[in-house]
Design an enzyme around this catalytic site. Structure first.
Site, short mmCIF file in Angstrom:
data_model
loop_
_atom_site.label_atom_id
_atom_site.label_comp_id
_atom_site.label_asym_id
_atom_site.label_seq_id
_atom_site.Cartn_x
_atom_site.Cartn_y
_atom_site.Cartn_z
N PRO A 43 -0.98 -20.51 -11.19
CA PRO A 43 0.06 -19.66 -11.74
C PRO A 43 0.67 -18.78 -10.66
O PRO A 43 -0.03 -18.10 -9.93
CB PRO A 43 -0.67 -18.81 -12.77
CG PRO A 43 -2.12 -19.14 -12.64
CD PRO A 43 -2.30 -19.99 -11.46
N GLU A 44 1.98 -18.82 -10.56
CA GLU A 44 2.72 -17.92 -9.68
C GLU A 44 3.37 -16.86 -10.56
O GLU A 44 3.11 -16.81 -11.76
CB GLU A 44 3.74 -18.71 -8.86
CG GLU A 44 3.11 -19.89 -8.12
CD GLU A 44 4.11 -20.69 -7.30
OE1 GLU A 44 5.07 -20.10 -6.78
OE2 GLU A 44 3.94 -21.92 -7.20
#
Length: 266
Positions: A2-3
């Site tokens: 996840p960014e």
DNA sequence: CGTCCCACCTGATTGC
DNA sequence: TGCAATCAGGTGGGAC
């Protein structure tokens, strides 16, 4: 995994189920993902009330209060998931933490690769760079143009800017027309400003589409994102550039697989 | 100090 | 089919 857009999507979902809840029980079953000992987390968190859910870069912060307010800080690493669901649901494999709430729901943390981290206190967060959605153009340009590192390495450096990862670094560089291996201090002001704008735009678009799901990412309600369908370079090596039809190239920059257009990115 | 690279994990895919 | 090699959205620590 996840960014910033994925973490932001998760945080927005957690805000719909967590604030106001009291934590009635905790199960921490994988010490590897704990940066604070399990006993300390259990003692602090049991009986605490959740006041708010916040994001700093890729970190998720639960603001808790028992006697004094404190933070429970969560980083999802590559494959971490945080899901709110009924307590009666079965726990999938790689479930490493369960927080039981006073309304019959649980916050479930699963993480196949165990690169994520849970900890009390937020000391490490002070080292984070500015948020890409908040930094001004002038400050971004100034910071970028004083550095000798490759631009992609800077975008990935959470002390330089907090929130980008491999997908959005490649996507922003493509949109800005900048080569991933370009040197920060050798970019013109114009091109640095173009990169600042591209970073904002790609992150805002990705948030609007619920983030990118490549294989593992799900939001707090277990749903996939849709932005992977709009990637222009990430995952498209050897396919034609959407601007000029040149074959997209794959290299390694900053130790990470990197896809770019040799014609559009200078 | 600034920059780079690898280890840390599991699982999916590729190639022999 | 079986097995080894490679790759994957993350970071931190150590080498230089």
């Amino acid at each position: 995994m996840p960014e910033l857009p994925e973490v932001e999507t998760i945080v927005r979902g957690l805000r719909r189920c967590l604030p106001g809840r009291r934590i009635t029980g905790v199960a921490l079953t994988q010490p590897r993902v704990l940066r604070t000992p399990a006993i300390a987390i259990e003692a602090a968190v049991t009986g605490a009330r959740i006041q708010s859910v916040e994001r700093r870069g890729k970190f998720i912060l639960l603001r808790l209060r028992k006697h004094e307010p404190f933070w429970l800080v969560i980083h999802l690493g590559m494959t971490g998931q945080l899901i709110c669901e009924p307590a009666a649901n079965p726990h999938p494999p790689h479930t490493h933490a369960l927080f039981e709430m006073d309304n019959g729901t649980v916050l479930r943390y699963t993480d196949i690769r165990q690169f994520g981290r849970l900890e009390l206190a937020a000391a490490r967060l002070v080292k984070l760079g500015p948020d890409p959605l908040e930094i001004s153009e002038a400050e971004f340009v100034q910071r970028l143009r004083t550095r000798a590192a490759r631009v992609k390495a800077l975008l990935l450096d959470q002390h330089f800017l907090a929130g980008l990862g491999n997908i959005y670094a490649d996507e922003a560089l493509f949109r800005a027309g900048v080569r991933p291996a370009a040197i920060g201090r050798r970019l013109s002001r114009l091109r640095a400003a173009r990169l600042w704008r591209a970073v904002r735009e790609v992150l805002e678009e990705a948030i609007a589409h619920g983030g990118s799901s490549i294989s593992d990412y799900l939001d707090s309600e277990g749903r996939a994102g849709a932005f992977q369908e709009r990637h222009r370079v990430y995952g498209r090596a050897d396919e034609p550039c959407l601007n000029c039809a040149s074959r997209l190239r794959r290299t390694i920059v900053a130790g990470r697989g990197t896809t770019y257009c040799p014609r559009c990115q200078v």
